[in-house]
Write an enzyme that holds these catalytic residues in place. Structure first.
Site, PDB file in Angstrom:
ATOM      1  N   VAL A 237      45.358  39.283  37.638  1.00 36.71           N
ATOM      2  CA  VAL A 237      44.000  38.882  38.033  1.00 36.71           C
ATOM      3  C   VAL A 237      43.037  39.423  36.980  1.00 36.71           C
ATOM      4  O   VAL A 237      42.454  40.496  37.107  1.00 36.71           O
ATOM      5  CB  VAL A 237      43.687  39.388  39.455  1.00 36.71           C
ATOM      6  CG1 VAL A 237      42.359  38.843  39.948  1.00 36.71           C
ATOM      7  CG2 VAL A 237      44.793  38.975  40.424  1.00 36.71           C
ATOM      8  N   HIS A 238      42.869  38.651  35.924  1.00 35.95           N
ATOM      9  CA  HIS A 238      42.213  39.099  34.691  1.00 35.95           C
ATOM     10  C   HIS A 238      40.758  39.562  34.879  1.00 35.95           C
ATOM     11  O   HIS A 238      40.390  40.666  34.533  1.00 35.95           O
ATOM     12  CB  HIS A 238      42.187  37.948  33.672  1.00 35.95           C
ATOM     13  CG  HIS A 238      43.497  37.303  33.405  1.00 35.95           C
ATOM     14  ND1 HIS A 238      44.444  37.810  32.550  1.00 35.95           N
ATOM     15  CD2 HIS A 238      44.016  36.145  33.890  1.00 35.95           C
ATOM     16  CE1 HIS A 238      45.487  37.001  32.500  1.00 35.95           C
ATOM     17  NE2 HIS A 238      45.260  35.985  33.299  1.00 35.95           N
ATOM     18  N   ASP A 239      39.921  38.662  35.384  1.00 38.26           N
ATOM     19  CA  ASP A 239      38.472  38.813  35.223  1.00 38.26           C
ATOM     20  C   ASP A 239      37.845  40.031  35.890  1.00 38.26           C
ATOM     21  O   ASP A 239      36.948  40.658  35.308  1.00 38.26           O
ATOM     22  CB  ASP A 239      37.767  37.529  35.695  1.00 38.26           C
ATOM     23  CG  ASP A 239      38.075  36.366  34.777  1.00 38.26           C
ATOM     24  OD1 ASP A 239      37.886  35.209  35.199  1.00 38.26           O
ATOM     25  OD2 ASP A 239      38.495  36.605  33.631  1.00 38.26           O
TER      26      ASP A 239
END
Ligand code: RIB
Ligand code: CA
Length: 315
Positions: A237-239
Site C-alpha cells: 500500500v504505497h501512498d
C-alpha cells in the site's frame, strides 16, 4: 498540526493516503488535488469524492488538476486499479463536491494565503506540482517540503526500471527534483515494505463498519492485481507511506542523495537514477527513503480507519 495538501490519483493506495491524511491529528489537510494517473482525471476525481463521501471527510476541498502530462502521452494503470480506478467496493453516489476544476490555480492561491509553509504530499504523477512550480516562481517559499510516493532505488513497476508515478510524467518529476526545494522520495524500494498481509487485514476487520469493509474490498482487488502481475503475496500500500513520513519523520530511514530522472532512455524513460553512493559527484537534491518501520506504519493506518469510523458513528 502541519498544514498539508495531498495531490493524488485515486487509486487503491491513494484512498488509504486520503484516510490517513484526513484522520491523523498531526495533519491539517487543507485540500485534496487530483491528477490523471491510475485512471483519467475524471475518474480519479470521482474516486476522491467517493472515498471522502464514504469516510465522512466533508470538510476538505477536492480540486481537480491536470488531465495529461507535461509532454508525453497519457499513461493510465487500468491493469492495476481497474476500469473505475477504484475497482472492488461498490461505492454509492458521492455527495462531496468538486470545489474547483482549476486545481493548480487553487493550490497556488491556497499556498500563497497560508500563514505558514505547507507540506505538499504528492502520490500520483507530478504533473500538478510541476505545473504549479513552473507557473509560480515565488511558490517555493510557501512550501515546507515536497514528500512524494514515486521512483525507486531499485527496479520499477510500469517498466523494468521505471515506477509508475515517474513514468507517467517524467518531465514533471524532473521539474520537482530540479526545483531546489526540500524533496523526500518514498520509492518502491520502501513502499514494498508496506504489505497488507493477513494480520493487517484482521486488524482492519476488527474495526468493523462500512469504511473498514470497503478498505478490505480495496485490498482484495489490489491484492489480486499484485499477485497476478508481480507475484506478491500481499499488496504493497504505497501512498500512505508518504503521509506517514509527514506524521512521523522517523517512520522512514532516509539518505540524502542526488536523484535524476531519465527522460530519453530507450528502455529506461521514467527511471530514477538515485546516486546513493555519490558516484556522480553531484550534490544531493532529495532525501531518499530506504527503510520503513512497517509495524508503526500499520498502527497509524489502522488507527486512521478506526478514527474515521468513530467520527462517522458520532456524527
Ligand atoms: O507505483 C505506485 C504508484 O503508482 C502509487 O502511487 C499508485 O497509486 C500509482 O499511482
Ligand atoms: Ca497514487
Amino acid at each position: 498540526m502541519k498544514p498539508v495538501v495531498l495531490d493524488c490519483d485515486p487509486g487503491h493506495d491513494d484512498a488509504f493516503a486520503i484516510l490517513l491524511a484526513a484522520a491523523h491529528p498531526a495533519i491539517r489537510l487543507l485540500a485534496i488535488s487530483t491528477v490523471a494517473g491510475n485512471q483519467t482525471l475524471a475518474k480519479t476525481t470521482l474516486n476522491a469524492r467517493r472515498v471522502c463521501t464514504l469516510a465522512g471527510i466533508t470538510d476538505v476541498p477536492i480540486v481537480s488538476g491536470q488531465a495529461r502530462p507535461l509532454v508525453g502521452p497519457v499513461e493510465l494503470a487500468a491493469d492495476v486499479h481497474g476500469e473505475s480506478g477504484l475497482d472492488g467496493p461498490n461505492f454509492g453516489p458521492p455527495s462531496v463536491p468538486v470545489t474547483s476544476t482549476d486545481g493548480v490555480g487553487y493550490l497556488r492561491e491556497l499556498l500563497r494565503g497560508s500563514p505558514e509553509p505547507v507540506t505538499v504530499v504528492a502520490v500520483g504523477p507530478l504533473t500538478n506540482i510541476a505545473a504549479l512550480l513552473l507557473s509560480t516562481p515565488d511558490v517555493g517559499r510557501h512550501i515546507a517540503e515536497i514528500v512524494i510516493m514515486g521512483g525507486s532505488t531499485e527496479r520499477g513497476n510500469s517498466t523494468p526500471y521505471a515506477e509508475f508515478n515517474i513514468y507517467a510524467d517524467p518531465e514533471a518529476a524532473a521539474v520537482v527534483f530540479g526545483s531546489g526545494l526540500p524533496v523526500v522520495m518514498c520509492g518502491l524500494n520502501v513502499t514494498h515494505q508496506a504489505l497488507a498481509g493477513a494480520k493487517v487485514r484482521r486488524r482492519i476487520a476488527e474495526v468493523g463498519g462500512p469504511l473498514a469493509g470497503a478498505c478490505l474490498e480495496l485490498l482484495d482487488f489490489f491484492g489480486d492485481t499484485y499477485q497476478r502481475l508481480w507475484g506478491f503475496p500481499a499488496p504493497p500500500v504505497h501512498d500512505p507511506v508518504a503521509v506517514a513520513r509527514v506524521i512521523d519523520p522517523g517512520i522512514v530511514g532516509c539518505v540524502p542523495s542526488r536523484v535524476d530522472v531519465e527522460l530519453a532512455g530507450t528502455h529506461t524513460r521514467g527511471a530514477t537514477s538515485v546516486d546513493l553512493h555519490r558516484r556522480t559527484g553531484l550534490e544531493p537534491n532529495a532525501l531518499v527513503a530506504t527503510e520503513l518501520d512497517a509495524d508503526r506504519f500499520w498502527e497509524l493506518m489502522v488507527d486512521a480507519i478506526a478514527v474515521l469510523t468513530e467520527r462517522g458513528r458520532a456524527a
